[in-house]
Design an enzyme around this catalytic site. Structure first.
Site, PDB file in Angstrom:
ATOM      1  N   ASP A  39       0.835  -1.211   0.000  1.00 54.18           N
ATOM      2  CA  ASP A  39       0.000   0.000   0.000  1.00 54.18           C
ATOM      3  C   ASP A  39       0.864   1.253   0.000  1.00 54.18           C
ATOM      4  OD1 ASP A  39      -2.194  -1.580   0.047  1.00 54.18           O
ATOM      5  OD2 ASP A  39      -2.582  -1.372   2.198  1.00 54.18           O
ATOM      6  N   GLU A 115      -8.095 -29.126 -18.226  1.00 53.39           N
ATOM      7  CA  GLU A 115      -8.212 -27.953 -17.340  1.00 53.39           C
ATOM      8  C   GLU A 115      -9.660 -27.763 -16.911  1.00 53.39           C
ATOM      9  OE1 GLU A 115      -6.304 -25.236 -20.033  1.00 53.39           O
ATOM     10  OE2 GLU A 115      -8.126 -24.803 -21.121  1.00 53.39           O
ATOM     11  N   LYS A 117     -13.281 -26.232 -16.556  1.00 52.56           N
ATOM     12  CA  LYS A 117     -14.078 -25.378 -17.432  1.00 52.56           C
ATOM     13  C   LYS A 117     -14.724 -24.309 -16.559  1.00 52.56           C
ATOM     14  CE  LYS A 117     -17.493 -25.210 -21.034  1.00 52.56           C
ATOM     15  NZ  LYS A 117     -18.257 -24.121 -20.415  1.00 52.56           N
ATOM     16  N   ARG A 138     -16.622 -12.008 -25.839  1.00 56.17           N
ATOM     17  CA  ARG A 138     -16.689 -12.919 -26.978  1.00 56.17           C
ATOM     18  C   ARG A 138     -17.805 -12.520 -27.940  1.00 56.17           C
ATOM     19  NH1 ARG A 138     -19.576 -17.318 -28.211  1.00 56.17           N
ATOM     20  NH2 ARG A 138     -18.608 -18.751 -29.672  1.00 56.17           N
TER      21      ARG A 138
HETATM   22  C1  9MJ Z   1     -13.153 -22.382 -19.952  1.00 55.66           C
HETATM   23  N1  9MJ Z   1     -14.349 -21.836 -20.089  1.00 55.66           N
HETATM   24  O1  9MJ Z   1     -12.674 -22.604 -18.861  1.00 55.66           O
HETATM   25  C2  9MJ Z   1     -11.825 -22.780 -23.178  1.00 55.66           C
HETATM   26  N2  9MJ Z   1     -12.416 -22.694 -21.139  1.00 55.66           N
HETATM   27  O2  9MJ Z   1     -10.829 -22.976 -25.352  1.00 55.66           O
HETATM   28  C3  9MJ Z   1     -11.225 -23.335 -21.218  1.00 55.66           C
HETATM   29  N3  9MJ Z   1     -12.778 -22.361 -22.390  1.00 55.66           N
HETATM   30  C4  9MJ Z   1     -11.823 -22.566 -24.605  1.00 55.66           C
HETATM   31  N4  9MJ Z   1     -10.852 -23.387 -22.490  1.00 55.66           N
HETATM   32  C5  9MJ Z   1     -11.140 -22.641 -26.630  1.00 55.66           C
HETATM   33  N5  9MJ Z   1     -10.559 -23.820 -20.140  1.00 55.66           N
HETATM   34  C6  9MJ Z   1     -12.351 -22.040 -26.641  1.00 55.66           C
HETATM   35  C7  9MJ Z   1     -12.796 -21.992 -25.345  1.00 55.66           C
END
Ligand code: 9MJ
Length: 674
Positions: A39, A115, A117, A138
């Site tokens: 800070d 990974e 989503k 998007r």
């Molecule tokens: C999300 N929503 O976590 C993609 N996404 O890759 C991950 N979305 C994505 N990848 C290509 N982990 C188009 C969308």
């Protein structure tokens, strides 16, 4: 006026240092500086920039918040389309996906990156020469909305990329990723909305979407959004690594957050193991996810595979089972708890939610039902999260049948017929039948028998229901009165189980004061409070004779607990039951080292005198109050226990009322001093 070089250099140094610490804090989750030091640096930068506004740069860490409101969002045409993902809902679809790709690539096995989503909003961030110049949603994949000022408030998004010694960033770099709201921020936001009497938000996704589309970026800043990168768009003047995983690590080096949960896996089997693992940990994650994403790790193979319509062939979103489902309310039942609390419960047409069949959902209380307007016959959205009891989220009004009526809790207890009351400031309605009410009696006995109370092994719900319903047991002391023959004569019981029950009863007779106190089921006296009372008061006899004032002098005992305790020991029935239990041999050791309780009724209390007293001067009152152990203060604060108000009391009285502090008049003062 020329600005000295050293000031310019100092500014650059400050910005670099702060940017570096932002990276450690927000991206690596590993702060290197105490907050106060951070800070201080930020304030120093703010002060310098205020002095030399011509030196402010758009990537300065001070430029995150406070952009002026924009009237609308302008359209952005994405230089490369922003893709969506194909979905899979079961394991088979994952095997098919993997098979398709292996056929196309003519390989035996494929390495994937798996990974979470994230359930938020996809955005594209454009960095030119390392500076964040544009951020867009998007939209439809081809065109989105420009949300640069809003995105700049998200602290995990660097305004400037980190310059690395051996590897500078591309001239143009578009990073794609997800803006989302962590669960904790979402809960906090909804609490705030509730406190302000505003509508709560349905889920973190909506909250994130709404947050990003605020016209005033200062409101975006308040929503505590965050970001994770998972790809790139246009890149000019730079080389890409060969693998998607390496690309992500490269983004991380440049200062962009990536998922800490990503993993390199082999083939469909590796994908499915990852899926199961993340599904099992779904509830513990600090953000909501609706599935996992698998991506071919080899970027050249991704290129070969290409796209169909707007989705890449090389990626798949494997969705988790929904945690929401639609079903019908068949009825609303009212349950009566140990303290008489009436809880409405919806009986539902059985439905699978997240893989578990749900048939009931708690409706909490009348206010909750009224707020959501839940009626018998309604189609409702039920949701379930982990171990949490299923809940009715909302009614689908469009599907409400004709002739439904709003639900009202009964005015009389459905079990004993006693009147139902509801205290003014309480959401809970209660049956006033006390131990006359068999529902309350059963619950009280169940609580008494429970493991952390008297630990009566074998005394389950069914058994207790039976002995209460056939009149053998009216209160907890009666349990010790039943003979072995009586236990053996019960349904589903015999000689053997009767012997076991008798044994459990005998064993329970040697207990501790804390367990016994907890077992009595005094309102607001949980295990911790029971333990505290046992330690501090030392014996049941003493506790029964202690007044509210004295109890409140025990740190951790507030006025509500004190009130319930005194009230409990004032009821002759309760004293009689305790006596019977002791006559049956229930015993414990007192705590002889408990500290003496203060007999001064006002010990430890802070009082404020205001206005004119008629029977004595304020100074006299002060001296006499102090003799009773009170502290007499000149000003009202949240620490004040009582304000004694005489005639023409002014601002101190106003303040006491505002703070909700108890105000007493001269008559009470005289009683205290008597
Ligand atoms: C999300 N929503 O976590 C993609 N996404 O890759 C991950 N979305 C994505 N990848 C290509 N982990 C188009 C969308």
């Amino acid at each position: 006026m020329a600005i000295s070089k050293s000031i310019q250099q100092h500014l650059i140094q400050l910005r670099t240092t702060i940017q570096e610490h932002n990276y450690y804090y927000y991206v690596l989750d590993n702060p290197q500086l105490p907050d106060s030091e951070y800070d201080r640096l930020l304030r120093e930068l703010q002060n310098l920039e205020a002095q030399y506004p011509e030196l402010i740069t758009p990537d300065s860490p001070t430029q995150r918040v406070g952009a002026p409101p924009s009237s609308a969002f302008s359209e952005v045409i994405h230089s490369l389309p922003m893709l969506s993902l194909n979905n899979a809902f079961d394991d088979n679809e994952v095997y098919e996906f993997d098979q398709r790709l292996r056929d196309r690539l003519a390989v035996n096995t494929i390495e994937y990156v798996a990974e979470p989503k994230l359930d938020g909003l996809a955005v594209s961030l454009r960095y030119e020469q390392g500076i964040l110049v544009k951020a867009a949603t998007r939209g439809d994949g081809a065109r989105g909305e420009e949300v640069t000022p809003n995105v700049k408030t998200i602290k995990t998004i660097p305004l400037k990329l980190r310059q690395l010694e051996d590897n500078s960033f591309p001239l143009v770099l578009e990073v794609r990723g997800e803006v989302f709201m962590p669960k904790a921020s979402f809960e906090q936001l909804n609490q705030q909305h509730l406190a302000n009497g505003e509508k709560t938000l349905a889920n973190p996704r909506n909250a994130a979407a709404g947050g990003l589309r605020q016209l005033d970026a200062r409101n975006t800043a308040k929503r505590k959004l965050t970001f994770v990168s998972y790809g790139v768009g246009l890149i000019e003047g730079g080389e890409l690594p060969k693998q998607y995983s390496e690309l992500l690590y490269q983004l991380q080096q440049w200062g962009l957050p990536i998922s800490v949960y990503l993993q390199i896996v082999q083939g469909a089997a590796g994908c499915l193991t990852y899926y199961q693992n993340l599904l099992a940990h779904r509830e513990a994650l600090p953000f909501e996810i609706d599935g996992v994403v698998y991506k071919v790790n080899d970027l050249a193979a991704q290129h070969t595979l290409g796209f169909i319509s707007r989705a890449p062939r090389w990626a798949l979103a494997h969705k988790f089972p929904a945690q929401e489902a639609l079903t019908q309310v068949l009825g609303i039942e009212v349950q009566v708890g140990r303290t008489g609390a009436l809880t409405p419960v919806a009986r539902l047409s059985p439905v699978s939610v997240g893989g578990v069949t749900v048939t009931n959902a708690t409706l909490h209380n009348q206010d909750e039902i009224t707020r959501k307007d839940i009626r018998v016959g309604d189609t409702v959205v039920v949701c379930r999260a982990g171990d949490v009891i299923p809940e009715v989220k909302r009614v689908v009004l469009a599907q409400r049948p004709p002739d439904t009526t709003a639900f009202q809790l009964p005015t009389h207890c459905p079990i004993c017929g006693a009147e139902v009351t509801r205290a003014q400031d309480e959401a809970i309605a209660r049956c006033t039948g006390g131990l006359i009410c068999s529902a309350q009696r059963k619950q009280a006995i169940q609580h008494f028998a429970s493991r952390r109370a008297m630990n009566l092994d074998g005394f389950g719900e069914k058994l207790i229901e039976q002995v209460v319903d056939n009149g053998l047991v009216k209160n907890v002391a009666d349990l010790y009165q039943l003979t072995r023959e009586q236990w053996a004569s019960l349904e589903h019981k015999g000689e053997k189980s009767a012997a076991k029950l008798m044994q459990a009863l005998a064993k329970s007779k040697t207990t501790t004061l804390a367990n016994f106190l907890y077992a009595l089921g005094i309102r607001e006296v949980g295990e911790t409070t029971a333990r505290l009372l046992a330690q501090q008061v030392g014996s049941l006899e003493r506790l029964a004779q202690t007044n509210e004032e004295q109890l409140q002098q025990i740190p951790g005992i507030g006025p509500v607990v004190a009130h319930h305790l005194v009230n409990f020991f004032q009821q002759p029935e309760n004293l009689a039951i305790i006596q019977q239990l002791q006559q049956h041999g229930v015993h414990w050791a007192d705590n002889s080292s408990a500290p003496p309780l203060s007999t001064q009724p006002l010990a430890g209390k802070t009082l404020v005198l205001t206005g004119t007293l008629s029977s004595m001067t304020r100074d006299e009152a002060k001296t006499r109050l102090q003799a009773l152990g009170a502290k007499v203060s000149g000003s009202v604060s949240s620490k004040t226990n009582y304000v004694v108000a005489g005639v023409e009391a002014g601002s101190k009285l106003d303040k006491a009322l505002k703070l909700g502090i108890q105000v007493v008049d001269e008559t009470t003062l005289i009683e205290w001093l008597a």
